[in-house]
Design an enzyme around this catalytic site. Structure first.
Site, PDB file in Angstrom:
ATOM      1  N   HIS A   1      75.909  -3.236 -32.940  1.00  0.00           N
ATOM      2  CA  HIS A   1      76.949  -4.206 -32.835  1.00  0.00           C
ATOM      3  C   HIS A   1      78.027  -4.251 -33.163  1.00  0.00           C
ATOM      4  O   HIS A   1      79.306  -4.369 -33.295  1.00  0.00           O
ATOM      5  CB  HIS A   1      76.436  -5.686 -32.057  1.00  0.00           C
ATOM      6  CG  HIS A   1      77.078  -6.592 -31.581  1.00  0.00           C
ATOM      7  ND1 HIS A   1      77.043  -7.198 -30.448  1.00  0.00           N
ATOM      8  CD2 HIS A   1      77.874  -7.772 -32.642  1.00  0.00           C
ATOM      9  CE1 HIS A   1      77.797  -8.342 -30.440  1.00  0.00           C
ATOM     10  NE2 HIS A   1      78.410  -8.723 -31.356  1.00  0.00           N
ATOM     11  N   GLU A   2      77.227  -4.483 -34.911  1.00  0.00           N
ATOM     12  CA  GLU A   2      78.979  -5.137 -36.168  1.00  0.00           C
ATOM     13  C   GLU A   2      79.199  -3.504 -35.992  1.00  0.00           C
ATOM     14  O   GLU A   2      80.554  -3.527 -36.131  1.00  0.00           O
ATOM     15  CB  GLU A   2      77.598  -5.374 -37.032  1.00  0.00           C
ATOM     16  CG  GLU A   2      76.185  -6.781 -37.003  1.00  0.00           C
ATOM     17  CD  GLU A   2      77.559  -7.724 -36.114  1.00  0.00           C
ATOM     18  OE1 GLU A   2      78.681  -7.376 -36.311  1.00  0.00           O
ATOM     19  OE2 GLU A   2      76.849  -8.815 -35.378  1.00  0.00           O
TER      20      GLU A   2
ATOM     21  N   HIS B   1      82.482  -3.713 -33.903  1.00  0.00           N
ATOM     22  CA  HIS B   1      83.183  -4.651 -34.428  1.00  0.00           C
ATOM     23  C   HIS B   1      83.880  -3.904 -35.607  1.00  0.00           C
ATOM     24  O   HIS B   1      85.502  -3.681 -35.824  1.00  0.00           O
ATOM     25  CB  HIS B   1      82.908  -5.656 -35.200  1.00  0.00           C
ATOM     26  CG  HIS B   1      82.028  -6.955 -34.767  1.00  0.00           C
ATOM     27  ND1 HIS B   1      83.303  -7.602 -33.869  1.00  0.00           N
ATOM     28  CD2 HIS B   1      81.187  -6.993 -33.345  1.00  0.00           C
ATOM     29  CE1 HIS B   1      82.049  -8.593 -33.353  1.00  0.00           C
ATOM     30  NE2 HIS B   1      81.578  -8.182 -33.046  1.00  0.00           N
TER      31      HIS B   1
ATOM     32  N   GLU C   1      84.795  -8.342 -29.301  1.00  0.00           N
ATOM     33  CA  GLU C   1      83.141  -8.467 -28.827  1.00  0.00           C
ATOM     34  C   GLU C   1      83.794  -7.852 -27.474  1.00  0.00           C
ATOM     35  O   GLU C   1      82.459  -6.861 -27.454  1.00  0.00           O
ATOM     36  CB  GLU C   1      83.449 -10.105 -28.095  1.00  0.00           C
ATOM     37  CG  GLU C   1      81.702 -10.591 -27.967  1.00  0.00           C
ATOM     38  CD  GLU C   1      80.791 -10.701 -29.580  1.00  0.00           C
ATOM     39  OE1 GLU C   1      79.857 -10.746 -29.637  1.00  0.00           O
ATOM     40  OE2 GLU C   1      81.484 -10.479 -30.968  1.00  0.00           O
TER      41      GLU C   1
HETATM   42 ZN    ZN Z   1      80.057 -10.265 -32.100  1.00  0.00          ZN
END
Ligand code: ZN
Length: 500
Positions: free
Chosen positions: A262-263, A266, A292
């Site tokens: 997830h990160e 980003h 997101e």
């Molecule tokens: Zn996030």
């Protein structure tokens, strides 16, 4: 445009960048390395830095500089910088200075009060703070947009251009698809085996796994490092320096894996912003919803796909031969994608996550519109969890007190989380339609994410914050936003997974 205007803009942005950089380093340090009782010195430094950036931005010289620059036929990039500076200026300058300071003070008290209330399951102790926050946010909405619904004014602060009508339509579409799907899973879904997830997964293996995932994502260690913190997050400084964190759980190998996934999404966004925007207000991702969309795309569309699990399986077998001896690749895929109604948003799975967001959306909208009183909030919360997720909330600590957002003054922020997932699903469909069915998956299985990353760079990453969010959403999705891509994706995935 006259040179003096350009030079003055540059000087202003340099100063703002230096303050942002220092503040970001401080908050990164606080979460990763600083000793536990070091907050007083940091708070002092933060106060001085925020005063410096406030004074640099909000003053009569900046006001006339922005007016002159806007009138002097600037090129496209400068026009975008002026627009963004104007937005930041208005955000602060429209609220009377004493009210702005009082609100900052209120939030500084409300956050620790929320922490105490959550620990002691005492909503009444937190309610007076929340009442003041709701009241302040309603008043502030009037300063930004006196003719707008107060909730819509705040939606617009976080996700520029987003309206209540769009959100209502979006969540109605999710409700119509996800609620029956969850019911079907609960009543006749083929059971998913998860017992093997809860066992000892020594951290050396988890750290190596995190390195391999970062390598697969293509996160260059010279420009992106991984650290540990209580809650995983990403901090981007400029396109050459982005930091991500994870949290290792000794008895859960998937938790840190999916945090890194997830990160890492980003981070990819931040690392691929066009360097021309470095050190300006146009550097970094555009909005929280767009950010997101990238983290969820890499966590879910990539990280929970069969193709990724095919890549992951031999890696996991190599790192953990004994722990992986009694289950199969298919069982791992199903366990990584299981859907279960639960109480806590941050632990929710891909299917039920949007329902947690929908509860918050409906409640914070009602609070700001004045149709729900803070004292009635716990009851309303519990009723919605019963209705949407079918779960009984045992106490407020596991209910209305679980998130920090409202204590921090963030109201109108939650919808971005769900919108991001929906943008991601539509982008995935559109990229797939252009490249051909199965092409992305075939590459992922081979450990090659370049076709996907090339498409995302061209559609979104390179623009940073230089375009209006609505334009970037269209560019990312390949057309007007349409939530049916997201609901269709969930329907296909979970019908297959649970043999419905
Ligand atoms: Zn996030």
């Amino acid at each position: 445009m006259p040179n003096t205007i350009t030079e003055n803009l540059r000087a202003l942005e340099d100063k703002l960048y230096a303050c942002r950089y220092a503040q970001a380093i401080m908050s990164y340090d606080e979460a990763t390395a600083a000793p536990a009782r070091s907050e007083d010195g940091r708070a002092k430094a933060a106060e001085v830095l925020s005063r410096i950036s406030f004074d640099a931005l909000v003053n009569p010289e900046t006001e006339s500089l922005l007016q002159e620059a806007a009138a002097a036929a600037p090129d496209e990039t400068t026009a975008a910088e002026v627009r963004e500076l104007r937005r930041q200026y208005d955000e602060i300058a429209r609220i009377p200075a004493d009210e702005y300071a009082a609100f900052t003070g209120l939030v500084q008290q409300a956050v620790p009060a929320w922490g105490r209330a959550k620990r002691s399951d005492d909503f009444d102790a937190f309610a007076p703070y929340l009442e003041k926050i709701v009241e302040a946010r309603r008043r502030q909405a009037g300063y930004f947009a006196p003719d707008k619904d107060p909730y819509e004014a705040w939606l617009d602060r976080y996700e520029r251009g987003l309206t209540i009508a769009q959100c209502d339509e979006f969540f109605a579409a999710l409700r119509a698809e996800i609620l029956p799907l969850l019911k079907e899973i609960q009543t006749r879904g083929k059971p998913v085996r998860t017992d093997f997830l809860d066992r000892d997964w020594p951290l050396e293996g988890q750290k190596e796994l995190a390195r391999r995932v970062m390598d697969l994502w293509g996160l260059d260690p010279d420009h992106c490092v991984l650290d540990e913190s209580e809650h995983p997050f990403t901090e981007g400084f400029w396109h050459g320096d982005v930091r991500i964190t994870t949290h290792y759980m000794p008895r859960d190998v998937l938790s840190s894996l999916y945090s890194v996934a997830h990160e890492g999404g980003h981070a990819l966004y931040e690392l691929h912003v066009d360097p021309v925007y470095d050190f300006t207000v146009l550097g970094g991702g555009a909005t929280m919803g767009l950010h997101e969309s990238q983290s969820r795309l890499f966590e879910n569309m990539v990280g929970r796909s069969r193709a990724f699990i095919r890549w992951l399986w031999p890696v996991l077998r190599e790192l953990y031969p004994s722990q992986t001896a009694d289950f199969t690749e298919e069982e791992l895929y199903r366990a990584a994608n299981r859907a279960e109604a639960s109480l806590i948003r941050t632990e929710a799975d891909e299917l039920t996550y949007a329902l947690h967001i929908m509860v918050r959306y409906e409640l914070e909208k009602a609070l700001l519109q004045g149709t729900l009183a803070v004292r009635d909030l716990p009851e309303a919360w519990n009723a919605k969890y019963k209705e949407y997720l079918g779960v009984e909330v045992p106490d407020n600590a596991h209910g209305v007190l679980q998130d920090i957002h409202w204590a921090g003054g963030d109201m109108g922020y939650f919808p971005s989380y769900a919108l991001g997932s929906a943008y991601a699903a539509q982008a995935w469909d559109d990229i797939t339609a252009r490249l051909g069915q199965g092409v992305l998956e075939a590459h992922i299985e081979q450990g090659d994410l370049s076709p996907l990353k090339d498409a995302l760079r061209d559609r979104l990453w390179k623009y940073g914050n230089s375009r209006e969010p609505a334009e970037l959403v269209r560019s990312l999705c390949g057309g007007a936003f349409d939530p049916s891509h997201y609901t269709g994706y969930l329907r296909r995935k979970y019908t297959d997974l649970y043999a419905l």
